[in-house]
Design a protein around this motif. Structure first.
Motif, PDB file in Angstrom:
ATOM      1  N   HIS A 109       0.833  -1.202   0.000  1.00  0.00           N
ATOM      2  CA  HIS A 109       0.000   0.000   0.000  1.00  0.00           C
ATOM      3  C   HIS A 109       0.869   1.254   0.000  1.00  0.00           C
ATOM      4  O   HIS A 109       0.549   2.250  -0.664  1.00  0.00           O
ATOM      5  N   GLY A 110       1.975   1.212   0.751  1.00  0.00           N
ATOM      6  CA  GLY A 110       2.900   2.343   0.760  1.00  0.00           C
ATOM      7  C   GLY A 110       3.560   2.538  -0.590  1.00  0.00           C
ATOM      8  O   GLY A 110       3.690   3.673  -1.080  1.00  0.00           O
ATOM      9  N   VAL A 111       3.985   1.439  -1.226  1.00  0.00           N
ATOM     10  CA  VAL A 111       4.621   1.521  -2.551  1.00  0.00           C
ATOM     11  C   VAL A 111       3.632   2.050  -3.578  1.00  0.00           C
ATOM     12  O   VAL A 111       3.976   2.892  -4.416  1.00  0.00           O
ATOM     13  N   SER A 112       2.388   1.583  -3.526  1.00  0.00           N
ATOM     14  CA  SER A 112       1.362   2.071  -4.450  1.00  0.00           C
ATOM     15  C   SER A 112       1.157   3.572  -4.276  1.00  0.00           C
ATOM     16  O   SER A 112       1.033   4.316  -5.259  1.00  0.00           O
ATOM     17  N   GLY A 113       1.114   4.027  -3.024  1.00  0.00           N
ATOM     18  CA  GLY A 113       0.955   5.450  -2.764  1.00  0.00           C
ATOM     19  C   GLY A 113       2.129   6.269  -3.266  1.00  0.00           C
ATOM     20  O   GLY A 113       1.949   7.376  -3.799  1.00  0.00           O
ATOM     21  N   LEU A 114       3.342   5.732  -3.109  1.00  0.00           N
ATOM     22  CA  LEU A 114       4.539   6.417  -3.588  1.00  0.00           C
ATOM     23  C   LEU A 114       4.467   6.658  -5.090  1.00  0.00           C
ATOM     24  O   LEU A 114       4.638   7.792  -5.571  1.00  0.00           O
ATOM     25  N   PHE A 115       4.182   5.605  -5.860  1.00  0.00           N
ATOM     26  CA  PHE A 115       4.164   5.746  -7.310  1.00  0.00           C
ATOM     27  C   PHE A 115       2.949   6.539  -7.790  1.00  0.00           C
ATOM     28  O   PHE A 115       3.037   7.254  -8.795  1.00  0.00           O
ATOM     29  N   LEU A 175       9.133  15.635  -4.695  1.00  0.00           N
ATOM     30  CA  LEU A 175       9.576  15.247  -3.359  1.00  0.00           C
ATOM     31  C   LEU A 175       8.406  15.231  -2.380  1.00  0.00           C
ATOM     32  O   LEU A 175       8.243  14.287  -1.591  1.00  0.00           O
ATOM     33  N   TYR A 176       7.581  16.274  -2.436  1.00  0.00           N
ATOM     34  CA  TYR A 176       6.417  16.352  -1.552  1.00  0.00           C
ATOM     35  C   TYR A 176       5.479  15.173  -1.770  1.00  0.00           C
ATOM     36  O   TYR A 176       4.971  14.564  -0.818  1.00  0.00           O
ATOM     37  N   ARG A 177       5.268  14.795  -3.013  1.00  0.00           N
ATOM     38  CA  ARG A 177       4.294  13.752  -3.319  1.00  0.00           C
ATOM     39  C   ARG A 177       4.791  12.340  -3.021  1.00  0.00           C
ATOM     40  O   ARG A 177       3.992  11.391  -3.059  1.00  0.00           O
ATOM     41  N   THR A 178       6.055  12.184  -2.696  1.00  0.00           N
ATOM     42  CA  THR A 178       6.498  10.873  -2.205  1.00  0.00           C
ATOM     43  C   THR A 178       5.799  10.518  -0.900  1.00  0.00           C
ATOM     44  O   THR A 178       5.688   9.335  -0.553  1.00  0.00           O
ATOM     45  N   GLN A 179       5.312  11.529  -0.180  1.00  0.00           N
ATOM     46  CA  GLN A 179       4.710  11.278   1.121  1.00  0.00           C
ATOM     47  C   GLN A 179       3.293  10.687   1.032  1.00  0.00           C
ATOM     48  O   GLN A 179       2.704  10.341   2.056  1.00  0.00           O
ATOM     49  N   PHE A 180       2.783  10.541  -0.179  1.00  0.00           N
ATOM     50  CA  PHE A 180       1.522   9.804  -0.302  1.00  0.00           C
ATOM     51  C   PHE A 180       1.712   8.341   0.065  1.00  0.00           C
ATOM     52  O   PHE A 180       0.730   7.638   0.342  1.00  0.00           O
ATOM     53  N   SER A 181       2.944   7.886   0.061  1.00  0.00           N
ATOM     54  CA  SER A 181       3.208   6.538   0.580  1.00  0.00           C
ATOM     55  C   SER A 181       2.799   6.451   2.043  1.00  0.00           C
ATOM     56  O   SER A 181       2.220   5.439   2.487  1.00  0.00           O
ATOM     57  N   VAL A 182       3.073   7.498   2.801  1.00  0.00           N
ATOM     58  CA  VAL A 182       2.701   7.541   4.219  1.00  0.00           C
ATOM     59  C   VAL A 182       1.180   7.559   4.368  1.00  0.00           C
ATOM     60  O   VAL A 182       0.607   6.837   5.189  1.00  0.00           O
TER      61      VAL A 182
END
Length: 306
Positions: A109-115, A175-182
């Motif tokens: 789920h975290g990886v999906s959010g990251l991408f 960079l900011y949008r990598t935090q959608f993994s969180v």
């Protein structure tokens, strides 16, 4: 079902989610942006009261038209791609066994959010750029403002910075949008925690669980993402509060240069300017957005990933 051959249900659900988020939370987002980027470090209450006194309630919704259209598109891409990344990982073994069959791991789920976050960044950047610049205009009268609206703002920016000026701050946006993994990892973790209440007097309905988990996930997201949001917004608003240039003479800022500038002037606390209005907005806005997104996925028969 439609989702088995062409996975557009996530796009449709994301479209509705984006409109919900704007309607619930844009006023608080304006306060957050002004607290972050104002030349004087005022608190959220001061900025809220001053905005309403000077510009009326409508002042809180400056820059709302780009997200009203754009956030629907952004969340359509973000959540549509999220659903498809989840399905890809589900069908390629990033799963764990449960009593009812395989489901995605929390890491998946975290990886999906990251991408999904990275996928949405190229579309989100020009929309966020226009929103930030419109939100920072303090004049009540439209005739007194540099930018008369989003189209005028885009036209002036392209004239002075070229077409790719619309993507000022893209590196910060990525960079900011990598935090959608969180965010999406936290949402799933909270849903699983609430599922443990099933069969008890405290068992929540699926919709209530979505509301709670969406709100909780937004708190985790903004706690990790706000410093990166501050950097992104400062890159996009440069050289504010100085006048915007009429020619491409102004240099674009890098992530590191902005981070050093904030640290030197304001210390570590500077990265968390705007936290209070951000969290006040984030919980209800994202709770409602997740409620709408998950509800539409269920209604349209989307393939389950949990």
């Amino acid at each position: 079902m439609l989702s088995e051959d062409f996975h557009v249900v996530g796009l449709l659900a994301g479209l509705a989610s984006g409109l919900t988020k704007v309607g619930v939370g844009h006023g608080f987002d304006t306060v957050k942006t002004r607290v972050q980027l104002g030349p004087v470090n005022h608190g959220a209450v001061h900025v809220l009261v001053a905005t309403i006194k000077r510009e009326g309630i409508a002042g809180l919704y400056k820059g709302a038209s780009p997200p009203a259209v754009g956030w629907a598109a952004i969340d359509s891409v973000l959540l549509g791609s999220l659903h498809n990344y989840r399905l890809f990982l589900l069908h390629n073994g990033m799963t764990e066994q449960t009593a009812t069959g395989p489901r995605l791991t929390l890491l998946a789920h975290g990886v999906s959010g990251l991408f999904a976050g990275l996928t949405s960044a190229p579309l989100a950047t020009p929309i966020e750029l226009l929103k930030v610049r419109l939100q920072l205009q303090m004049q009540k009268s439209v005739s007194d403002r540099r930018f008369k609206g989003p189209i005028d703002c885009a036209r002036q920016l392209v004239r002075s910075q070229g077409f790719f000026g619309l993507w000022t701050g893209l590196s910060g946006g990525l960079l900011y949008r990598t935090q959608f993994s969180v965010m999406f990892l936290a949402f799933e973790a909270c849903m699983r925690g609430l599922a443990k209440l099933n069969g008890t007097l405290l068992e929540p309905s699926v919709g209530i669980a979505n509301l709670i988990s969406g709100g909780v996930a937004s708190v985790f997201f903004w706690t990790s993402a706000l410093p990166l949001d501050r950097i992104k917004n400062q890159m996009m608003s440069h050289p504010y509060p100085l006048p915007y240039p009429e020619s491409p003479s102004v240099a674009r800022l890098s992530i590191l240069s902005v981070a050093r500038q904030i640290r030197a002037k304001e210390g570590l606390r500077g990265f968390y300017r705007g936290l209070a209005p951000c969290l006040i907005r984030a919980f209800p806005a994202n709770a409602c957005a997740f409620f709408v997104y998950e509800g539409i996925l269920r209604a349209l028969g989307a393939e389950q990933t949990r």
